[in-house]
Design a protein around this motif. Sequence first.
Motif, short mmCIF file in Angstrom:
data_model
loop_
_atom_site.label_atom_id
_atom_site.label_comp_id
_atom_site.label_asym_id
_atom_site.label_seq_id
_atom_site.Cartn_x
_atom_site.Cartn_y
_atom_site.Cartn_z
N ARG A 110 1.13 -0.88 -0.08
CA ARG A 110 0.03 -0.12 0.04
C ARG A 110 0.44 1.20 -0.15
O ARG A 110 1.00 2.03 -0.93
N GLN A 145 1.22 -9.57 -6.65
CA GLN A 145 0.86 -10.52 -8.10
C GLN A 145 -0.20 -11.85 -7.30
O GLN A 145 -0.17 -12.05 -5.98
N GLN A 153 -3.97 3.67 -11.93
CA GLN A 153 -4.67 3.21 -11.78
C GLN A 153 -6.14 2.67 -10.79
O GLN A 153 -5.72 3.00 -9.79
N ILE A 154 -7.38 2.22 -10.29
CA ILE A 154 -7.72 1.89 -10.18
C ILE A 154 -8.68 0.17 -9.14
O ILE A 154 -8.79 -0.20 -10.28
N LYS A 155 -8.59 0.36 -8.07
CA LYS A 155 -9.26 -1.23 -7.44
C LYS A 155 -9.58 -1.15 -6.35
O LYS A 155 -10.09 -0.04 -5.49
N SER A 156 -10.69 -1.85 -5.77
CA SER A 156 -11.35 -1.98 -5.37
C SER A 156 -10.52 -2.31 -4.41
O SER A 156 -9.87 -3.56 -4.44
N VAL A 157 -10.32 -2.26 -3.31
CA VAL A 157 -9.28 -2.54 -2.10
C VAL A 157 -10.56 -3.58 -0.56
O VAL A 157 -9.88 -3.97 -0.06
N PRO A 169 1.68 -3.44 -5.64
CA PRO A 169 0.83 -4.25 -6.05
C PRO A 169 1.20 -5.73 -6.10
O PRO A 169 2.46 -5.70 -6.13
N GLY A 172 -12.56 2.53 -3.08
CA GLY A 172 -11.90 2.26 -4.39
C GLY A 172 -10.42 2.85 -3.66
O GLY A 172 -10.48 3.83 -3.11
N GLU A 173 -9.05 2.65 -4.39
CA GLU A 173 -8.28 2.71 -4.38
C GLU A 173 -7.42 3.26 -5.54
O GLU A 173 -7.47 2.34 -6.32
N ARG A 210 -1.67 7.67 -3.64
CA ARG A 210 -2.55 6.91 -3.29
C ARG A 210 -3.51 7.86 -3.33
O ARG A 210 -3.59 8.61 -1.96
N THR A 226 -4.21 4.49 -7.36
CA THR A 226 -3.21 4.73 -7.64
C THR A 226 -2.22 5.28 -8.26
O THR A 226 -3.70 5.09 -9.97
#
Length: 507
Positions: free
Chosen positions: A276, A283, A451-455, A281, A463-464, A479, A466
Amino acid sequence: MANDRVLIFDTTLRDGEQVPGASLTKSEKLEIAKQLEKLNVDIIEAGFPISSPGDMESVKEISKTLKKPVIAGLCRAVKKDIDACALALKPAKKPRIHVFIGTSPQHVKFITRTTDEEVLRRAVEAVKYARKFCDDVEFSAMDATRTGFDYLCRIVEETIKAGAVTIDLPDSVGYTTPEEYGALMRNIMNKVPNINKAVIAVHCHNDLGMATANSLSAVMNGARQIECTINGLGERAGNASLEEVVMALKTRKDFYGLDTGIKTEEIYKASKMVSRLTGMPVQPNKAIVGANAFAHASGIHQDAILKNETTFGIMTPQSIGIPGHELVLTSRSGRHALAHRLEELGYKTGEAEMTNVIYPKFLEIADKKKEVFDDDLITMMTGQGKKGKDSFHLESIYSATGSSIIPTTTVELSKAGQKYVAAATGDGPVDATYKAINEIVKADLILIDYQIKSVTKGEGAQGEVTIRTKKGDVELTARGISTDIIEASAKAYLNALGKFENMKGKK
Ligand code: MN
């Protein structure tokens, strides 16, 4: 020290932090260092003090704060590096000066541009000089695996005579193989007459995917210190990963017969924290800490594992600290329940902090999300940094977008009690948001990656965002987290601005 104990030397904050975009602020480094202390690593390499004023400050701060582990600082085999390192380590209870010089023909010829004899002389002189400041001196023969064997033996013998108590033979370029590296350790042990006066250390890179195997082969052949990083972060393909070498030694103790002092239950939290804070990230299929490392997909495997865990599991998720059960909190949960769960997740909170800061923040999330999961809490606590007085904060944001309108965002920022409002249009809502922020802060950052992702889980998951940004020739990762992705995007941008502000004066 018993001969079956392997020392763990963590270099996440030095080799790991060298990765482009993974730069950390002083407070982020301190947060990671504290977690490394909880993990019970033996040595923390906190930085390379001469490389920048920021590194100097971070090493000082970590030296001041941590009492248990040895704190190491890196330096080239030159006086001014060693002076800077000694200064940074001054507050440390257990300081270690780590001196290196390249010993392979490639390094001697193209980097130092001198002769083998001169490199040997400089190495010896540097170790002697470092010993004036502290008894714990480590010497690294950089690119040892491409160095001629007889010359390497001379370097090792002479630097031990000069006072080095740890000798590192790094595979700096990730070139060696397990058999070859194991043989190198064995041969050094047999050939160098004073080798019993030093601990042999290994530092492996993963260019050919063999960093863990090489490190393990080395300890089977006499090395007793492994240099590694959380999540295998590090130059190029990374370093040997701490969690892999530690869990391999633990799970296959029947084979290796060796121990580390690592509290493995702290591994998962360390991995999450490093990922974080660096924006790097993990893998999903990564050994030990990947999201799928303990997930069983095949029906046959699932059926078996329910009958008995040992059918397809060689480690338990609990052994690396993945919480066994999940407690879901809601806005009806009280302060006590929250404090209890946070403590289980490794966060100790003071009563005043809980009442004034953490609980109100928790209620805010609980109102938006209804159900608050462990990941939400970890995310909330990670964002728990102190607000700098001189940086901009997001007060409110309004964004309108759709298929037939021009995306428009209005932002309200505050800085040192003053409020600023601006609006802008853009190609999309994120672009409009960044343009509106720039109207106020006027610090044009170049956006390299988004980049966007659900954390977290559930409806209204957080949503996070980065982002990787560039200003001048400095690149960094930042972030932002929110249940609203536009707000998260704005926070990421402000986080980047704050980091650039923090890094002022850093090389
Ligand atoms: Mn390295």
